[in-house]
Design a protein around this motif. Structure first.
Motif, mmCIF file in Angstrom:
data_model
loop_
_atom_site.group_PDB
_atom_site.id
_atom_site.type_symbol
_atom_site.label_atom_id
_atom_site.label_comp_id
_atom_site.label_asym_id
_atom_site.label_seq_id
_atom_site.Cartn_x
_atom_site.Cartn_y
_atom_site.Cartn_z
ATOM 1 N N VAL A 8 0.835 -1.195 0.000
ATOM 2 C CA VAL A 8 0.000 0.000 0.000
ATOM 3 C C VAL A 8 0.874 1.251 0.000
ATOM 4 N N VAL A 9 1.898 1.253 0.845
ATOM 5 C CA VAL A 9 2.815 2.390 0.913
ATOM 6 C C VAL A 9 3.458 2.647 -0.446
ATOM 7 N N ARG A 10 3.840 1.579 -1.130
ATOM 8 C CA ARG A 10 4.545 1.720 -2.405
ATOM 9 C C ARG A 10 3.661 2.215 -3.532
ATOM 10 N N THR A 11 2.367 1.913 -3.474
ATOM 11 C CA THR A 11 1.493 2.253 -4.592
ATOM 12 C C THR A 11 0.629 3.478 -4.333
ATOM 13 N N ALA A 12 0.573 3.955 -3.100
ATOM 14 C CA ALA A 12 -0.332 5.051 -2.759
ATOM 15 C C ALA A 12 0.176 6.401 -3.251
ATOM 16 N N ASP A 13 -0.722 7.170 -3.835
ATOM 17 C CA ASP A 13 -0.387 8.519 -4.273
ATOM 18 C C ASP A 13 -0.640 9.543 -3.175
ATOM 19 N N ILE A 14 -1.377 9.146 -2.159
ATOM 20 C CA ILE A 14 -1.668 10.042 -1.043
ATOM 21 C C ILE A 14 -0.922 9.567 0.197
ATOM 22 N N PRO A 15 -0.812 10.403 1.211
ATOM 23 C CA PRO A 15 -0.091 10.004 2.424
ATOM 24 C C PRO A 15 -0.672 8.751 3.064
ATOM 25 N N VAL A 16 0.225 7.922 3.626
ATOM 26 C CA VAL A 16 -0.186 6.699 4.320
ATOM 27 C C VAL A 16 0.326 6.770 5.755
ATOM 28 N N LEU A 17 -0.589 6.705 6.695
ATOM 29 C CA LEU A 17 -0.226 6.705 8.109
ATOM 30 C C LEU A 17 -0.280 5.268 8.612
ATOM 31 N N VAL A 18 0.872 4.735 9.015
ATOM 32 C CA VAL A 18 0.971 3.353 9.478
ATOM 33 C C VAL A 18 0.903 3.332 11.001
ATOM 34 N N ILE A 19 -0.119 2.631 11.507
ATOM 35 C CA ILE A 19 -0.354 2.554 12.948
ATOM 36 C C ILE A 19 0.016 1.168 13.456
ATOM 37 N N LYS A 20 0.751 1.141 14.540
ATOM 38 C CA LYS A 20 1.208 -0.131 15.082
ATOM 39 C C LYS A 20 0.417 -0.571 16.313
ATOM 40 N N GLU A 21 0.279 0.309 17.267
ATOM 41 C CA GLU A 21 -0.375 -0.049 18.520
ATOM 42 C C GLU A 21 -1.693 0.702 18.683
ATOM 43 N N ARG A 22 -2.521 0.216 19.560
ATOM 44 C CA ARG A 22 -3.805 0.862 19.825
ATOM 45 C C ARG A 22 -3.567 2.216 20.474
ATOM 46 N N SER A 23 -4.233 3.229 19.947
ATOM 47 C CA SER A 23 -4.091 4.586 20.467
ATOM 48 C C SER A 23 -5.470 5.231 20.542
ATOM 49 N N PRO A 24 -6.230 4.980 21.613
ATOM 50 C CA PRO A 24 -7.592 5.506 21.741
ATOM 51 C C PRO A 24 -7.661 7.021 21.628
ATOM 52 N N ASP A 25 -6.656 7.711 22.157
ATOM 53 C CA ASP A 25 -6.600 9.173 22.073
ATOM 54 C C ASP A 25 -5.330 9.535 21.312
ATOM 55 N N PHE A 26 -5.393 9.408 19.997
ATOM 56 C CA PHE A 26 -4.202 9.595 19.175
ATOM 57 C C PHE A 26 -3.758 11.055 19.188
ATOM 58 N N HIS A 27 -2.502 11.261 19.489
ATOM 59 C CA HIS A 27 -1.954 12.616 19.482
ATOM 60 C C HIS A 27 -0.471 12.562 19.117
ATOM 61 N N ILE A 28 0.018 13.670 18.629
ATOM 62 C CA ILE A 28 1.438 13.812 18.281
ATOM 63 C C ILE A 28 1.934 15.106 18.896
ATOM 64 N N ASP A 29 2.950 15.004 19.717
ATOM 65 C CA ASP A 29 3.551 16.191 20.326
ATOM 66 C C ASP A 29 4.904 16.530 19.709
ATOM 67 N N LYS A 30 5.623 15.491 19.264
ATOM 68 C CA LYS A 30 6.952 15.699 18.696
ATOM 69 C C LYS A 30 7.110 14.822 17.458
ATOM 70 N N ALA A 31 7.560 15.427 16.355
ATOM 71 C CA ALA A 31 7.686 14.672 15.104
ATOM 72 C C ALA A 31 8.957 15.088 14.369
ATOM 73 N N VAL A 32 9.424 14.188 13.494
ATOM 74 C CA VAL A 32 10.593 14.495 12.669
ATOM 75 C C VAL A 32 10.297 14.159 11.214
ATOM 76 N N PHE A 33 10.938 14.899 10.334
ATOM 77 C CA PHE A 33 10.927 14.596 8.905
ATOM 78 C C PHE A 33 12.370 14.261 8.553
ATOM 79 N N VAL A 34 12.629 12.981 8.264
ATOM 80 C CA VAL A 34 13.994 12.550 7.994
ATOM 81 C C VAL A 34 14.363 12.928 6.566
ATOM 82 N N THR A 35 15.516 13.558 6.383
ATOM 83 C CA THR A 35 15.876 14.071 5.068
ATOM 84 C C THR A 35 17.379 14.126 4.877
ATOM 85 N N ASP A 36 17.789 14.166 3.616
ATOM 86 C CA ASP A 36 19.190 14.415 3.288
ATOM 87 C C ASP A 36 19.338 15.809 2.686
ATOM 88 N N PHE A 37 18.260 16.620 2.814
ATOM 89 C CA PHE A 37 18.201 18.004 2.342
ATOM 90 C C PHE A 37 18.220 18.119 0.819
#
Length: 277
Positions: free
Chosen positions: A128-157
């Motif tokens: 799915v990740v390889r063929t999707a033209d839109i963003p794909v959010l991959v969830i691993k564990e149950r998160s009843p109250d999903f939130h993000i406080d800190k995130a990174v975008f990995v890049t080589d610039f």
């Protein structure tokens, strides 16, 4: 974010993804497209028409019962849910179905394990990740109250990441989070601090970020391999989500020194969101 697409196989992993999608839908007034690919063996297609119809109806009945059970979930109350069933297990088709429904995001569960272990057991999520033209959010564990406080975008610039970085910033803005640009400095691709800062400044300027805010937006971390550097930094900094770029049907090749992007997605122990270049 008007439409969220959720492929389900009715496992606890796909239900984890659905619960996250429901949380996002409630916060942003989105509808959910709930899609199931019927697991019909190719051998059925070679049987006589009557037997084929019987098998299809049998699987549809089972899937319909699972859909009814999901509909009873408390977290889906008040959300517009559209059910979709397709007769074949062709994961490249998910991209087409998502496009038909003007989906903005795919949320998909993964068969993960605790710690930095395999996230994609089997290749369904990866397909799915390889063929999707839109963003794909991959969830691993149950998160009843999903939130993000800190995130990174990995890049080589590299400038090819400008558009995906823009999309990542838009996604994380839903959580009032500005992702840090994370660069991993490894021996075979070693760069001096001055070189890293110069490349980062150029990337930031193009992205419309004031380079004088370098320390606020950029972090670089040294390690023996890129993927281990991502894992170690994210664990130390307690990062909640990782954003990466993909090259679609070519897989995750050429993202951050070859196939490292695929390794990061496969082994990360936090949610990963992918953006196609």
């Amino acid at each position: 974010m008007k439409t969220i697409f959720v492929p389900v196989d009715f496992s606890k992993y796909s239900e984890n993804a659905l619960e996250v999608a429901a949380d996002l839908a409630k916060k942003h007034g989105s509808r959910i497209i709930l899609a199931h690919m019927l697991e019909i063996a190719n051998s059925y297609l070679t049987k006589d028409q009557q037997q084929e119809v019987f098998n299809v109806m049998y699987y549809i009945k089972i899937a319909d019962q699972h859909f009814k059970e999901l509909r009873k979930k408390e977290y889906l109350k008040g959300i517009e849910v559209v059910e979709v069933m397709k007769p074949y297990r062709i994961f490249s088709e998910i991209n087409t179905i998502a496009a038909e429904h003007d989906s903005d995001l795919i949320v998909m569960g993964s068969h993960g394990a605790t710690g930095i272990k395999e996230v994609f057991i089997g290749s369904n999520t990866e397909k799915v990740v390889r063929t999707a033209d839109i963003p794909v959010l991959v969830i691993k564990e149950r998160s009843p109250d999903f939130h993000i406080d800190k995130a990174v975008f990995v890049t080589d610039f590299d400038d090819s990441n400008q558009d995906t970085f823009k999309k990542a910033r838009k996604f994380f803005s839903y959580f009032d989070v500005e992702p840090k640009l994370l660069y991993i400095n490894i021996p075979e691709k070693f760069m001096s601090t001055a070189e890293i800062k110069r490349n980062a400044h150029n990337f930031m300027s193009t992205a419309g970020i004031d380079p004088s805010d370098f320390d606020k937006h950029v972090v670089f971390y040294a390690d023996y391999t890129a993927e281990r550097g991502v894992f170690n930094y994210c664990e130390e900094a307690k990062i909640d989500a990782i954003a990466i770029s993909t090259h679609g049907r070519k897989g995750l090749g050429h993202f951050f020194y070859g196939s490292v992007g695929e390794d990061v997605a496969n082994h990360a122990n936090v949610p990963v969101i992918t953006f196609k270049i």
